[in-house]
Design an enzyme around this catalytic site. Structure first.
Site, short mmCIF file in Angstrom:
data_model
loop_
_atom_site.label_atom_id
_atom_site.label_comp_id
_atom_site.label_asym_id
_atom_site.label_seq_id
_atom_site.Cartn_x
_atom_site.Cartn_y
_atom_site.Cartn_z
N ASN A 208 0.82 -1.25 -0.46
CA ASN A 208 -0.10 -0.40 -0.34
C ASN A 208 1.09 1.60 -0.07
OD1 ASN A 208 -1.68 1.92 0.43
ND2 ASN A 208 -2.43 1.21 2.32
N LYS B 205 0.41 4.28 -0.06
CA LYS B 205 -0.82 5.22 0.49
C LYS B 205 -0.12 6.20 -0.50
CE LYS B 205 -0.47 3.24 4.48
NZ LYS B 205 0.01 3.63 6.38
N HIS C 127 -9.29 1.01 5.06
CA HIS C 127 -7.99 0.99 5.88
C HIS C 127 -8.54 2.03 6.77
CE1 HIS C 127 -4.01 2.38 6.63
NE2 HIS C 127 -4.50 1.08 5.57
N GLU D 286 -6.77 4.60 7.88
CA GLU D 286 -6.87 6.54 7.73
C GLU D 286 -7.77 6.64 7.13
OE1 GLU D 286 -3.28 5.87 5.50
OE2 GLU D 286 -1.64 4.64 7.49
N GLU E 142 -5.24 -5.03 10.44
CA GLU E 142 -4.42 -3.87 11.25
C GLU E 142 -4.74 -2.89 12.17
OE1 GLU E 142 -1.94 -2.97 7.00
OE2 GLU E 142 -3.68 -1.38 6.93
N GLY F 286 2.69 2.13 10.67
CA GLY F 286 3.52 3.01 10.58
C GLY F 286 4.81 3.39 12.06
N SER G 88 4.01 -2.32 10.02
CA SER G 88 4.82 -2.75 11.14
C SER G 88 5.38 -4.32 10.28
CB SER G 88 5.53 -2.00 12.16
OG SER G 88 4.99 -0.61 11.63
P1 PGA Z 1 2.81 0.07 7.78
O1 PGA Z 1 1.50 0.82 7.15
O2 PGA Z 1 3.32 -0.78 7.12
O3 PGA Z 1 3.61 1.39 7.18
O4 PGA Z 1 2.98 0.72 8.98
C1 PGA Z 1 0.49 -0.91 7.08
C2 PGA Z 1 -0.63 0.11 5.87
O5 PGA Z 1 -1.12 1.05 6.33
O6 PGA Z 1 -1.04 -1.07 5.51
#
Ligand code: PGA
Length: 248
Positions: A8, A10, A92, A94, A162, A168, A207
């Site tokens: 992803n 983003k 997601h 976010e 997640e 992140g 992560s």
């Molecule tokens: P990350 O994000 O691997 O940077 O923690 C995962 C995601 O939001 O899909």
């Protein structure tokens, strides 16, 4: 089932980033797992050119529930498919947090995606406060059942667990905590869908990086990963693809 390494991007990546995709494909032309990248929408068709004739699949990061219309700034599932996508990430954290997407909205988007022939990657996950309160499984169970459209099958949906606090941050749940949630997801899906639930891919996200990928992929009911930051660099995502391929 074939496992899935999904990246992803983003809101990251421009034309110049396509060199990372070329490098990834050069290093991993025929991985044992499925490989998917979800770039920002403006890059989709150009990435599709780079991925043409390879095993790399592409996805969007969101879609609208309607087919077309007066929805400034939004993108329909059909537009993603037209640009070369086979998958779309939905719900997601976010989007749930920043764009106030409810389970109902995610379900509407998933219906639209599936009707268009896209595979919907539906994301669920608890906040740190919810985990500390012991509410993880309640939260995830409600998100799963609220976001999953009726008639969903292993051919049309992928579920990504997640934890919001692991995205992140460099932090991850313990391995038993990940295994517990994935077992719970499998059993909830089985009650809802029957035996086909065993074939639904359950991804872990939050992560994931080359150094922790192998131990996470060795867990039961972990069928792949949804990778954010580490999917932007060919070397890191390639190492995760290799770990998933080894996990068989
Ligand atoms: P990350 O994000 O691997 O940077 O923690 C995962 C995601 O939001 O899909």
């Amino acid at each position: 089932m074939r496992k899935l390494a999904a990246g992803n991007w983003k809101m990251n990546g421009t034309n110049a980033s396509l060199s990372e995709v070329a490098a990834l494909l050069k290093a991993h032309p025929a991985p044992a797992c499925e490989m998917l990248l979800c770039p920002p929408a403006p890059l989709l068709s150009r990435m599709a050119d780079v991925a043409s004739g390879t095993q790399l699949r592409l996805g969007g990061q969101d879609c609208h529930a309607e087919v077309s219309g007066a929805f400034t700034g939004d993108i329909s599932a059909a537009m993603l498919a037209d640009a070369g996508a086979t998958h779309v990430i939905l719900g997601h954290s976010e989007r749930r947090a920043v764009h106030a997407e409810s389970d109902d909205m995610v379900q509407g988007k998933a219906k639209a995606a599936i009707a268009t022939g896209l595979i919907a990657i539906i994301c669920v996950g608890e906040t740190e406060r919810q985990r500390d309160a012991g509410a993880t499984l309640d939260v995830i169970g409600a998100q799963l059942l609220g976001s999953l459209p009726d008639g969903a099958s292993s051919a049309t949906v992928v579920i990504a667990y997640e934890p919001v606090w692991a995205i992140g941050t460099g932090r991850t749940p313990t391995l038993p905590e990940i295994a517990d949630v994935h077992l719970f997801l499998r059993s909830r899906l089985t009650s809802r869908m029957g035996a086909d639930a065993l074939e639904v891919r359950l991804l872990y996200g939050g992560s994931v990086k080359p150094s922790n990928a192998a131990e996470i992929f060795a867990l039961p009911n972990v069928d792949g990963a949804l990778v954010g930051g580490a999917s932007l660099k060919a070397a890191d995502f390639g190492a995760i693809v290799a770990a998933l391929s080894d996990a068989g």
